[in-house]
Enzyme design. Structure first.
Site, PDB file in Angstrom:
ATOM      1  N   LYS A  87       1.817   4.216   7.534  1.00 17.87           N
ATOM      2  CA  LYS A  87       1.024   5.061   6.645  1.00 17.87           C
ATOM      3  C   LYS A  87       1.463   6.520   6.766  1.00 17.87           C
ATOM      4  O   LYS A  87       2.146   6.905   7.712  1.00 17.87           O
ATOM      5  CB  LYS A  87      -0.461   4.956   6.988  1.00 17.87           C
ATOM      6  N   SER A 122       0.799  -1.224   0.000  1.00 16.10           N
ATOM      7  CA  SER A 122       0.000   0.000   0.000  1.00 16.10           C
ATOM      8  C   SER A 122       0.829   1.270   0.000  1.00 16.10           C
ATOM      9  O   SER A 122       0.286   2.357  -0.138  1.00 16.10           O
ATOM     10  CB  SER A 122      -0.944   0.018   1.208  1.00 16.10           C
TER      11      SER A 122
END
Length: 217
Positions: free
Chosen positions: A176, A138
Site C-alpha cells: 500500500k 487495490s
C-alpha cells in the site's frame, strides 16, 4: 533527432519508470515540463513514438515503455538532440521471489523464497532487493495489477507517499501507499473500491519500498 522538450520528457519518463516501476500520469508530465495543458504532452509523446524512442501500450492506462535514450552532442543546433540507435544489452541479476502478496486484503507474511526472478541491473540501485507477485486489484490506479511482479528494496523506513510492503501485527503483510498521521499510519489503496486502513505506528513495520515492476503478457 529530438527537440530539447522531447529529450527532457523522455528522461523524466525514464527516471519515473526506474524509481516507481510505472509510468507518470499526464498531469505529472505536464507539471515536470512546465506546460499548461495536456495537449502539449500528447504531441511530445507522439513525436517520441514516431522517432522510435518511446512505445505507448494503448490497451493499458499509463503504460509507456522507453525503447532507447538519446545522446547529446555539441555540434547540433541548441534545440536538437542526436538519437543513439544502439542499446547495450542489459546486465541481469537474480533476486529472491517470495511468492504472492495481497494488494487488496492482507495475507500472512511470507518467509522463504519460492524462486528467483531475473531482472535488469538498471532497475536496481544500492541495497538489497526481493520480489513479490501481486495478488489483488487495490493498487490498479498506481499501475500495479493482479499478477504483476514487484521489485522491493529492503528498508525499514519510508517517506510519505511511497508504496511500501507493510507488516502488520507481525503476521499480516500488504502492499500500500504509506501516509503518516501523528502516531498513526494510513495504508492507502489506489482503487476507490477499497478503504484506507489506519494502523497505530507501533503495530506496523515497513519491510521494503517499491523499486520496480515487471509484467508478462
Amino acid at each position: 533527432m529530438l527537440t530539447r522538450k522531447q529529450h527532457k520528457l523522455l528522461l523524466f519518463i525514464d527516471s519515473h519508470l526506474k524509481q516507481t516501476g510505472f509510468s507518470p500520469s499526464f498531469d505529472e508530465m505536464r507539471e515536470a515540463m512546465g506546460l499548461r495543458s495536456k495537449s502539449g504532452i500528447h504531441r511530445l509523446i507522439s513525436g517520441l513514438e514516431e522517432r522510435g524512442f518511446l512505445r505507448r501500450h494503448h490497451h493499458r492506462a499509463r503504460a509507456l515503455e522507453v525503447l532507447q535514450l538519446p545522446e547529446s552532442t555539441e555540434d547540433l543546433p541548441p534545440n536538437v538532440i542526436r538519437g543513439s540507435f544502439t542499446r547495450p544489452k542489459p546486465e541481469l541479476v537474480r533476486v529472491p521471489l517470495y511468492g504472492r502478496i495481497a494488494a487488496g486484503l492482507p495475507i500472512e507474511a511470507l518467509a522463504d523464497p519460492v524462486a528467483n526472478l531475473t531482472v535488469p541491473t538498471d532497475m536496481l540501485g544500492n541495497g538489497d532487493y526481493y520480489a513479490l507477485e501481486v495478488s489483488g486489484d487495490s493498487m490498479t490506479d498506481a499501475g500495479i495489477l493482479n499478477g504483476d511482479q514487484v521489485i522491493i528494496r529492503k528498508a525499514d523506513q519510508a517517506e510519505n507517499g511511497q508504496i511500501v510492503v507493510a507488516l502488520i501485527d507481525e503476521h499480516e503483510v500488504t502492499l500500500k501507499r504509506l501516509r503518516r498521521k501523528g502516531g498513526m499510519i494510513a495504508l492507502e489503496p489506489a482503487n476507490m473500491q477499497y478503504e484506507t486502513r489506519i494502523v497505530p505506528a507501533d503495530r506496523l513495520r515497513i519491510q521494503g519500498v517499491l523499486a520496480g515492476l515487471m509484467r508478462q503478457y
